[in-house]
Design an enzyme around this catalytic site. Structure first.
Site, PDB file in Angstrom:
ATOM      1  N   GLY A  25       2.052   5.354  -1.802  1.00 38.68           N
ATOM      2  CA  GLY A  25       2.434   6.048  -3.015  1.00 38.68           C
ATOM      3  C   GLY A  25       3.480   5.318  -3.825  1.00 38.68           C
ATOM      4  CD  GLU A  55      -0.492  -8.958   3.400  1.00 37.21           C
ATOM      5  OE1 GLU A  55       0.411  -9.709   3.805  1.00 37.21           O
ATOM      6  OE2 GLU A  55      -0.685  -7.821   3.868  1.00 37.21           O
ATOM      7  CB  ILE A  78      -0.938  -0.006   1.228  1.00 41.26           C
ATOM      8  CG1 ILE A  78      -1.972   1.106   1.128  1.00 41.26           C
ATOM      9  CG2 ILE A  78      -0.129   0.112   2.523  1.00 41.26           C
ATOM     10  CD1 ILE A  78      -3.049   1.007   2.199  1.00 41.26           C
ATOM     11  N   GLY A 137       2.027  -9.370   6.171  1.00 42.96           N
ATOM     12  CA  GLY A 137       2.617 -10.431   5.353  1.00 42.96           C
ATOM     13  C   GLY A 137       4.024 -10.130   4.907  1.00 42.96           C
ATOM     14  CB  VAL A 146       9.230   2.403  10.124  1.00 41.63           C
ATOM     15  CG1 VAL A 146       9.373   3.643  11.004  1.00 41.63           C
ATOM     16  CG2 VAL A 146       7.753   2.073   9.898  1.00 41.63           C
TER      17      VAL A 146
END
Length: 448
Positions: A223, A245, A221, A343, A320
Site C-alpha cells: 500500500g 526491481e 510492493i 533486492g 518489519v
C-alpha cells in the site's frame, strides 16, 4: 512458421514432459508468474514413484504449487517468501528459505556455485514467428538458470504479456528441450492493488519530501509504494525516472500521468528498467509490448553499481522491525520466516552511492498482532532468531508516520533518541527505559 517442425517435435503433454525428472533431482521452477501450472500438477502426480525431489522457486503465487502437498517426496525452496509461501510453510515442514543477494544470483548460477540443477520448468509466452519465447514479466535470473539446467521445459501461457527488453528477456527454441502448451484460460496471477492505511498515507507524504524534479525512483510492493505513486501522479513533479526491481501499479500511475518521463536518466532514458512485475491485470496490460518499460536480468537492475550510476536515486523499501541500534529486520518474526532480503540490500547500498541519492527504509510504528494487541515495530532489540537484514552501518534514513531520521554519522545514543522519536508515543517511555539499560541513552537528552 519457420520453426513449426522443430516446435512440433518438442511438443509434449505435461505428463510426458515431467517423465524426465528422476529421484534425487533438483527441479527449477520459474520465479513469480513463471511458475508452471500444468507441469507442476503432473509432477505432483508422480509423488508415489519419486523420492527426494528438490524444488527451487521464488515468490510463490497462486495457484498453490501442487508439489507442496506431497512433502514426503518434494522439498520446496523459496528465494523470497510470499504470503502464499508463509501459508504453505505453516502446514509443510519441508519449505525452506534460500538467503541470497539478489543481484548475485545469475553470476552464482553461471559459475556453478550452489547445488547442481537438473530440470528447469518455466511458464513463458507462446513462441513468436522467429522462434523466440518471451519470458513475460519475470526476467530475473531465468536465462542464467536455463543455461545451467540439464533439461529445459517451457510451459506456454497464452495470456502472458510480452515484455520488451532490455536484455535476456527471450529464449530461442534451440535452447528448449520440451514444450507444453497451456490452456486458453491460463494467465498470470493478478493481484489487486492494495490500499494504503492511514499511517502509510502519512509515511508516503513524508517520502514525497525526498523526491524532486529529475529524481529516479525505486518502489516495492504494498500500500505504501502505491500511495507514493498516486501522490507523484497528482503532483507537479516532472522528469522523474524509474529504475526498480519490481514493476507494480504505482509505475503505471507515474508514467501515465506524465510525471515519470525518464528524460534526465543517464541511461535507459525514456524507459523504466525492471527485472520482474507483479500487480493487477492493469500492470500486465500496460507492460504488453510497451517500449516505455525495459525488462532486464537482475544482475543489471539490482547491481549497486548500476543503481549508483543514476543520479538522485530515491529508494523506498519496507521493513518489519527496527531496533534501537538502527538494525533493520525485513524478513522474519523470530525464527519464523515471513519475507526475504530480495533486492533490499542492493538498493539500500546503490541509492547511497548515487550522486544525490537517498535510501528510505519505511515502516509503520505499530502493528496489531493475532490477539488484537497493538505492538511496536520499534523494539529495544530483536527477539532471538530475528534477522538483521540491513546492518546499522548501512542505514541511511528511517521513516515512520511520526517523522524521518538520518542515521549516518550518528553515535549509538543519538540513533536511539532519533528512533524513539519515530515510535508511537505510547511506547516511547518503555523504549527510553530500555535504551538506558542497554547503555545507549544520555539522560540529558530526554525531553519532557
Amino acid at each position: 512458421m519457420a520453426y513449426e517442425a522443430e516446435y512440433k517435435s518438442k511438443l509434449r503433454t505435461p505428463a510426458e514432459a515431467v517423465q524426465v525428472v528422476k529421484s534425487g533431482d533438483l527441479v527449477d521452477y520459474g520465479f513469480f508468474n513463471g511458475k508452471p501450472v500444468l507441469c507442476d500438477q503432473a509432477l505432483a502426480a508422480r509423488a508415489g514413484e519419486l523420492q527426494d525431489i528438490k524444488i527451487y522457486a521464488a515468490v510463490s503465487l497462486p495457484p498453490v504449487p501442487a508439489v507442496v502437498m506431497a512433502p514426503q517426496t518434494f522439498t520446496y525452496h523459496d528465494f523470497q517468501y510470499s504470503q502464499l509461501t508463509r501459508m504453505i510453510a505453516k502446514q509443510n515442514p519441508m519449505v525452506f528459505y534460500v538467503p541470497i543477494l539478489y543481484h548475485l544470483a545469475p553470476g552464482l548460477l553461471r559459475e556453478g556455485i550452489g547445488p547442481q540443477r537438473d530440470v528447469g520448468i518455466y511458464q513463458v509466452c507462446p513462441m513468436d514467428n522467429n522462434g523466440w519465447f518471451n519470458l513475460g514479466p519475470q526476467n530475473s535470473e531465468a536465462r542464467a538458470k536455463i543455461a545451467t539446467d540439464k533439461v529445459v521445459i517451457f510451459e506456454t501461457c497464452p495470456n502472458m504479456p510480452v515484455c520488451l527488453g532490455g536484455a535476456e528477456e527471450s529464449v530461442h527454441i534451440s535452447e528448449v528441450d520440451m514444450i507444453v502448451e497451456g490452456g486458453p484460460d491460463q494467465r498470470p496471477f493478478a493481484m489487486p492493488s492494495p490500499a494504503a492505511s492511514p499511517e502509510e498515507i502519512q509515511i508516503a507524504q513524508r517520502v514525497m519530501g525526498f523526491i524532486q524534479d529529475g529524481s529516479c525512483v525505486q518502489l516495492g510492493i504494498g500500500g505504501l509504494p502505491n500511495q507514493v505513486g498516486k501522490f507523484i501522479a497528482e503532483s507537479d513533479l516532472k522528469d522523474l525516472g524509474g529504475h526498480t526491481e519490481m514493476f507494480c501499479d504505482a509505475y503505471v500511475d507515474m508514467i501515465e500521468s506524465g510525471r515519470m518521463s525518464g528524460s534526465r536518466k543517464a541511461f535507459d532514458r525514456g524507459r523504466v528498467a525492471y527485472t520482474f512485475a507483479v500487480g493487477s491485470q492493469r500492470v500486465y496490460d500496460f507492460l504488453h509490448q510497451n517500449p516505455a518499460c525495459a525488462s532486464y536480468p537482475v544482475q543489471y537492475t539490482n547491481h549497486p553499481r548500476t543503481i549508483a550510476s543514476l543520479d538522485n536515486m530515491v529508494s523506498v523499501c519496507n521493513a518489519v522491525q527496527v531496533d534501537l541500534y538502527s538494525q533493520v529486520n525485513a524478513e522474519s518474526n523470530g525464527f519464523t520466516q515471513i519475507s526475504g532480503n530480495g533486492g533490499m540490500w542492493d538498493f539500500v547500498l546503490g541509492s547511497q552511492w548515487s550522486k544525490g541519492g537517498k535510501s528510505l527504509i519505511c515502516l509503520t510504528s505499530t502493528f496489531t498482532n493475532g490477539k488484537g494487541q497493538r505492538m511496536s515495530r520499534i523494539v529495544p532489540h530483536f527477539a532471538p532468531g530475528s534477522i538483521a537484514t540491513v546492518p546499522r552501518q548501512m542505514v541511511d534514513y528511517l521513516v515512520t508516520e511520526y517523522g524521518a531520521a538520518q542515521m549516518h554519522g550518528q553515535p549509538t545514543w543519538h540513533r536511539a533518541e532519533a528512533i524513539i522519536n519515530l515510535a508511537h508515543p505510547d511506547f516511547r517511555d518503555e523504549l527510553i527505559a530500555a535504551a538506558g539499560k542497554q547503555g545507549i541513552w544520555r539522560r540529558s537528552n530526554k525531553r519532557d
